[in-house]
Design a protein around this motif. Structure first.
Motif, short mmCIF file in Angstrom:
data_model
loop_
_atom_site.label_atom_id
_atom_site.label_comp_id
_atom_site.label_asym_id
_atom_site.label_seq_id
_atom_site.Cartn_x
_atom_site.Cartn_y
_atom_site.Cartn_z
N SER A 128 0.84 -1.24 -0.04
CA SER A 128 0.08 -0.13 -0.07
C SER A 128 0.91 1.24 -0.13
O SER A 128 0.73 2.19 -0.69
CB SER A 128 -0.89 0.15 1.18
OG SER A 128 -2.00 -0.94 1.16
N SER A 287 -3.79 3.04 5.70
CA SER A 287 -3.85 1.62 5.25
C SER A 287 -2.41 1.31 6.03
O SER A 287 -1.66 0.43 5.43
CB SER A 287 -3.44 1.67 3.75
OG SER A 287 -4.64 2.39 2.99
N ILE A 291 -4.72 -3.24 3.44
CA ILE A 291 -5.21 -2.30 2.35
C ILE A 291 -6.43 -1.81 2.86
O ILE A 291 -7.59 -2.53 3.09
CB ILE A 291 -5.43 -3.22 1.00
CG1 ILE A 291 -3.83 -3.63 0.77
CG2 ILE A 291 -5.97 -2.56 0.06
CD1 ILE A 291 -3.93 -4.77 -0.50
N PRO A 336 -6.06 2.21 -2.70
CA PRO A 336 -6.32 0.77 -2.23
C PRO A 336 -6.95 -0.26 -3.24
O PRO A 336 -6.30 -1.50 -3.22
CB PRO A 336 -7.61 1.15 -1.51
CG PRO A 336 -8.08 2.36 -1.72
CD PRO A 336 -6.71 3.09 -2.31
N ALA A 339 -3.48 -1.36 -5.11
CA ALA A 339 -2.90 -2.40 -4.03
C ALA A 339 -3.76 -3.73 -3.93
O ALA A 339 -2.91 -4.52 -3.92
CB ALA A 339 -2.70 -1.52 -2.79
N ARG A 340 -4.81 -3.63 -4.05
CA ARG A 340 -5.58 -4.89 -3.90
C ARG A 340 -5.34 -5.82 -5.23
O ARG A 340 -5.30 -6.77 -5.19
CB ARG A 340 -7.22 -4.66 -3.82
CG ARG A 340 -7.91 -5.83 -3.66
CD ARG A 340 -9.41 -5.32 -3.24
NE ARG A 340 -10.20 -6.61 -3.07
CZ ARG A 340 -10.48 -7.38 -2.20
NH1 ARG A 340 -9.55 -7.26 -1.13
NH2 ARG A 340 -11.27 -8.19 -1.95
#
Length: 602
Positions: A128, A287, A291, A336, A339-340
């Motif tokens: 993150s 975060s 995340i 986010p 990053a996910r």
């Protein structure tokens, strides 16, 4: 890391420079729907290569070391910027216009390697923060590029220039800045470490590419996990809104606000970049432990509100503030969700998935820009297009809330608690993913459930008194939160249910004291949790909460030094080392008291 950040910066800065020069030329020569159409086409030319080469770009990022892919892409960029500079000096507007496509082609090949490199460079733990840093760097580069090239453009431009060819020849020296930026970037790519852990023997069959076989295969790569696909669709909707807003704002500012200086127009749009930088910093802060997908709900809501409000505002100052806010809330989506995608992707297929993500996002953006061109051709102005994008924003809100409602709730709780409490956590490494975890510890306030959940990615299943669970207005929420009701009559059934959930790899939390403490002492631990079957694959983790006694959420509220509005009470939550699954209540009580003496706030 520093060389990588500079490479990311120069890549975005240089790519944007040529686009700004072409867009500003269009702004000076054309008006109305023609201006909207040509601006949309420029943006579409930038997007189309990402659609065209997403299969080979993903293959290259997975087949070869990502640092090597970036090296050769940067070299290609040096050659392209030299050709673009030559076109400027010759006044070849159509050629320079078309070169936008080739420069974007270089970026399309570059992109999966550039973003896939984040995970390899910083690892999963800091993914993150890594994405926030790259997002902030890219945005600063875009912001710097917009301001720098627009100021230089205006300094070289004069009202005597009547044609687009004359404008290009006048601003031709700017081409050498493009060449210089790309050359420095190429040099820095040689300083990037090779993070490829093992060589790949994959081969790329051009015939399979032409037949669309790779396309189908790569699309399957992102549809295997619905979580990845949803994140990509959400990003696609956001970027589509952004592309149309950027495409129509120039015409809107010129027609509705009477602005003819490109510095003001590009400057206001650049403020969205400042917003993204600020938003990325905030997103990284929230975060810290995992995340934070809950930020996406805030981002989607306020982005939509801003898009709807722009046509009602006729002050450039207020619009500038709104674009800055737009950027902040955009980062709440971008950090986010990106990053996910990276977190859920295996390292082996990361390049393919990121390329496929680019493909889907660019299909959306390209389609929206085509529709913008179509609507502009039939006379729809910038104001109406803002309203259309507002409607798309409403759908974005719906998709985000339907997928991340629980995360949005926890994010809201976290923000509220952070206003009054400075939360400190220790021992989070003791809670491992994918194993059953029984959390046992002290109970000091009405919000202990929130304090425990905030830093943990996985959902905690709490055991709760059935009298509270049965409250009608609370019950639907508690069911959604998978709370286990506990009563004196059916306590054995409740602990059997807890055992079943632990065997499914869930986290179950029990407060053995049975009630909120009335003072700072650890009261006698009840033996009920001993009925939980220890046959699950996991462990017991003790926890200790300190600092909440005397707060507004404790049973005993005492005056303290934290009464000021801006002062915050320090609260510490410690997760101890795993204990035996057969631990007894008196042994656990002793361990919690030891943790209190060892970790308690002094």
């Amino acid at each position: 890391m520093i060389n990588y950040i500079f490479v990311v910066f120069l890549n975005a800065f240089t790519d944007l420079g040529h686009k700004i020069i072409v867009q500003n030329t269009i702004f000076k020569i054309y008006d109305g729907s023609t201006q909207i159409m040509l601006t949309a086409i420029v943006n579409a030319l930038i997007l189309f290569p990402f659609i065209l080469v997403f299969s080979p770009s993903g293959f290259l990022a997975d087949r070869f070391a990502k640092s090597k892919v970036m090296q050769y892409s940067a070299l290609f960029g040096v050659i392209l910027t030299l050709l673009i500079t030559y076109a400027y000096y010759q006044g070849w507007f159509l050629f320079a216009f078309a070169m936008t496509f080739l420069l974007a082609l270089q970026s399309a090949i570059y992109s999966p390697a550039k973003y896939g490199y984040i995970k390899e460079l910083v690892g999963v733990k800091f993914i993150s923060s890594g994405n926030a840093a790259v997002q902030a760097t890219t945005t600063v580069a875009i912001l710097s590029g917009i301001i720098t090239y627009t100021i230089f453009f205006e300094s070289l431009y004069s009202d005597d220039l009547k044609t687009k060819e004359e404008i290009l020849r006048a601003i031709a020296p700017l081409g050498w800045f493009l060449v210089l930026g790309m050359t420095i970037e190429w040099f820095l790519t040689f300083k990037l470490p090779n993070t490829q852990t093992q060589a790949s023997s994959r081969k790329f069959a051009f015939k399979r590419y032409l037949k669309g076989i790779y396309l189908k295969k790569n699309i399957k790569a992102i549809t295997r996990k619905k979580e990845i696909l949803h994140a990509i669709i959400s990003l696609s909707l956001f970027w589509s809104i952004s592309q149309v807003v950027l495409a129509v704002f120039g015409e809107y500012a010129k027609t509705e606000l009477g602005i003819t200086n490109t510095i003001y127009v590009q400057g206001v749009m650049a403020l969205a970049g400042i917003g993204i930088v600020l938003g990325s910093i905030i997103a990284a802060k929230f975060s810290k432990y995992h995340i934070n997908l809950g930020l996406t709900g805030i981002g989607a809501f306020f982005i939509t509100v801003i898009v709807f409000l722009v046509p009602f505002v006729h002050s450039m100052g207020i619009i500038a503030f709104m674009f800055t806010a737009f950027g902040i809330f955009a980062a709440f989506l971008l950090v986010p969700l990106n990053a996910r995608i990276q977190y859920l992707s295996s390292n082996v297929h990361l390049g393919v998935i990121l390329a496929a993500s680019n493909f889907v996002q660019n299909i959306f953006m390209f389609s929206f820009l085509v529709l913008t061109t179509f609507f502009a051709y039939f006379g729809m102005n910038g104001e109406l297009l803002f309203y259309v994008m507002g409607v798309v924003g409403v759908y974005l809100i719906y998709t985000i809330f339907s997928e991340y409602l629980v995360e949005i709730f926890w994010n809201f709780v976290g923000i509220l608690l952070s206003l009054r409490y400075k939360l400190e956590y220790e021992g989070l490494e003791n809670i491992q993913d994918e194993k059953g975890v029984l959390l046992l510890g002290n109970h000091v306030s009405w919000v202990d459930w929130a304090l425990l959940q905030l830093p943990i990615r996985r959902k905690i299943n709490y055991m709760m008194d059935k009298d509270i669970y049965s409250i009608k207005w609370l019950q639907p929420v508690l069911k959604k939160g998978e709370v286990i009701p506990l009563s004196s009559r059916a306590f054995k059934d409740a602990f059997k249910e807890a055992s079943r959930r632990l065997k499914r790899g869930r986290i179950v939390a029990v407060f053995p004291e049975g009630a909120i403490a009335k003072n700072t002492d650890i009261t006698t631990f009840q033996k009920g949790f001993e009925l939980i079957d220890g046959g699950y694959d996991g462990y017991v983790v003790p926890f200790f909460i300190d600092g909440m006694f005397g707060s507004k959420f404790a049973k005993n509220k005492t005056p303290n030094q934290h009464n000021g509005f801006f002062s915050r009470r320090t609260v510490k939550v410690v997760f101890g080392t795993p204990l035996s699954k057969n631990i007894k209540a008196n042994e656990l009580e002793k361990r919690i008291k030891q943790m209190k003496d060892e970790y308690g706030i002094k």
